[in-house]
Design a protein around this motif. Sequence first.
Motif, mmCIF file in Angstrom:
data_model
loop_
_atom_site.group_PDB
_atom_site.id
_atom_site.type_symbol
_atom_site.label_atom_id
_atom_site.label_comp_id
_atom_site.label_asym_id
_atom_site.label_seq_id
_atom_site.Cartn_x
_atom_site.Cartn_y
_atom_site.Cartn_z
ATOM 1 N N GLY A 120 0.813 -1.208 0.000
ATOM 2 C CA GLY A 120 0.000 0.000 0.000
ATOM 3 C C GLY A 120 0.845 1.256 0.000
ATOM 4 N N ALA A 121 0.202 2.385 -0.286
ATOM 5 C CA ALA A 121 0.900 3.668 -0.245
ATOM 6 C C ALA A 121 1.329 3.975 1.184
ATOM 7 N N GLY A 122 2.495 4.637 1.316
ATOM 8 C CA GLY A 122 3.029 4.948 2.633
ATOM 9 C C GLY A 122 2.336 6.107 3.310
ATOM 10 N N ASP A 123 1.466 6.798 2.605
ATOM 11 C CA ASP A 123 0.720 7.905 3.207
ATOM 12 C C ASP A 123 -0.378 8.321 2.242
ATOM 13 N N GLN A 124 -1.336 9.082 2.732
ATOM 14 C CA GLN A 124 -2.311 9.692 1.838
ATOM 15 C C GLN A 124 -1.703 10.945 1.243
ATOM 16 N N GLY A 125 -2.357 11.496 0.211
ATOM 17 C CA GLY A 125 -1.881 12.768 -0.320
ATOM 18 C C GLY A 125 -2.079 12.880 -1.808
ATOM 19 N N ILE A 126 -1.736 14.073 -2.312
ATOM 20 C CA ILE A 126 -1.816 14.361 -3.739
ATOM 21 C C ILE A 126 -0.414 14.700 -4.236
ATOM 22 N N MET A 127 -0.123 14.288 -5.462
ATOM 23 C CA MET A 127 1.181 14.539 -6.075
ATOM 24 C C MET A 127 0.973 15.066 -7.487
ATOM 25 N N PHE A 128 1.871 15.936 -7.916
ATOM 26 C CA PHE A 128 1.776 16.559 -9.236
ATOM 27 C C PHE A 128 3.050 16.333 -10.047
ATOM 28 N N GLY A 129 2.868 16.306 -11.346
ATOM 29 C CA GLY A 129 3.987 16.325 -12.281
ATOM 30 C C GLY A 129 3.702 17.322 -13.374
ATOM 31 N N TYR A 130 4.760 17.860 -13.982
ATOM 32 C CA TYR A 130 4.581 18.925 -14.968
ATOM 33 C C TYR A 130 5.687 18.842 -16.016
ATOM 34 N N ALA A 131 5.362 19.249 -17.216
ATOM 35 C CA ALA A 131 6.361 19.388 -18.283
ATOM 36 C C ALA A 131 5.855 20.431 -19.272
ATOM 37 N N CYS A 132 6.799 21.088 -19.934
ATOM 38 C CA CYS A 132 6.448 22.085 -20.941
ATOM 39 C C CYS A 132 7.603 22.198 -21.934
ATOM 40 N N THR A 133 7.374 22.906 -23.018
ATOM 41 C CA THR A 133 8.363 22.977 -24.093
ATOM 42 C C THR A 133 9.264 24.211 -24.006
ATOM 43 N N GLU A 134 9.327 24.865 -22.853
ATOM 44 C CA GLU A 134 10.118 26.094 -22.731
ATOM 45 C C GLU A 134 11.620 25.857 -22.823
ATOM 46 N N THR A 135 12.080 24.669 -22.451
ATOM 47 C CA THR A 135 13.497 24.333 -22.505
ATOM 48 C C THR A 135 13.653 22.932 -23.078
ATOM 49 N N GLU A 136 14.880 22.582 -23.477
ATOM 50 C CA GLU A 136 15.139 21.240 -23.990
ATOM 51 C C GLU A 136 14.877 20.182 -22.928
ATOM 52 N N ALA A 137 15.048 20.545 -21.661
ATOM 53 C CA ALA A 137 14.771 19.615 -20.569
ATOM 54 C C ALA A 137 13.280 19.469 -20.303
#
Length: 395
Positions: free
Chosen positions: A120-137
């Motif tokens: 099971g998950a080690g805790d409750q909560g919300i997580m986010f991820g993000y990406a955009c084309t502003e840089t090569e990374a």
Amino acid sequence: MRDQGEFLFTSESVSEGHPDKVADRISDTVLDAYLAADPYARVACETLVTTNQIVLAGETRGPASITNEYLAHLARMAVQDIGYDQEGFSWRDANIDVLLHAQSADIAVGVDASGNKDEGAGDQGIMFGYACTETEALMPAPIHYAHLILRRMAELRKIGDTRAAGLQPDAKSQVTLKYVDGKPVGATSIVVSTQHDEGLSQKAIKAMLRPLITELLPEGWMCEDDHFYVNPTGNFVIGGPDGDCGLTGRKIIVDTYGGAAPHGGGAFSGKDPTKVDRSAAYMCRYLAKNVVAAGLASRCTIQVSYAIGVSHPLSVYVDLHGTGNDVEQAKIERVLRESVNLTPRGIREHLHLNRPIYVPTSAYGHFGREPDAELGTFTWEKTDLVPTLKSAFGR
């Protein structure tokens, strides 16, 4: 961040010698020590640093070979690598207290797999991820360049390059970029505050740093000299943990997207990958980056949520910010859930997280870094899901 119009946006970074980052580095050093001895060890390590004092606290479950004396030694070596050998904070004689204790049985019973129950998950909560084309990374430009400035300063300082002569480990940067129609076009102001040797003038540091930063930015992006601020108070000799207390997990925006994307609130350093605060945030970045790398959108935010002891996410949400290239967000959500196992176990296995790979993440951001196949670091920055996504959308 807006997609249209003209506006300014600012992000900051802090160096590996910033007190909070010293704490993060030590916490991740402890984590790596446990994972090197046992890939399935459990660690939740918090570190406090202040004037010639280091305190480690938290919960662990792992082999008895990882002793308090060994962890104190590793903490000392981490401080030496950062570069602290000052009167108020030195790797040689800082006092180190190791107050780690066994993981709570109530947490363990919810997280461990048993019988027909998956991990099971080690805790409750919300997580986010993000990406955009502003840089090569595929990262937001303000945080990307704020990190680059401090990483370069640290690299030069450690090799004794004259371009960083007299600089000490503690430093902060802040980059403000002008956007036109949602795209960055140049810096309107840059702030660098760096600890330095006694007697090194503000003017000398500014003259030293301006060409270094100009080289790191795209051509024509450097701001005017009147808006390039170096050590605005004029003097920064007393720094690091001697100048300000540091704690693990206080730089969560620096660690992620510089404020350009939402944050669930959970810190990363010192936590083993059963803690979804860390592992699921890495997976969200991986998914968002692959969506953008596949050409499905120029911006992508992904949110997941978990409950402690429950294996599958309670929700998966995708926002393309109106930049989707003829794709439905609901379909992306479905394809992602079908393509990747988003249970804690699935995330750990897909990204190969049960390894001692975390010390490099403790400064200059957890995202936008180059994956290293030999070391196994930053696997969440790979774009190996792109063929699957392109096939699913007929690209």
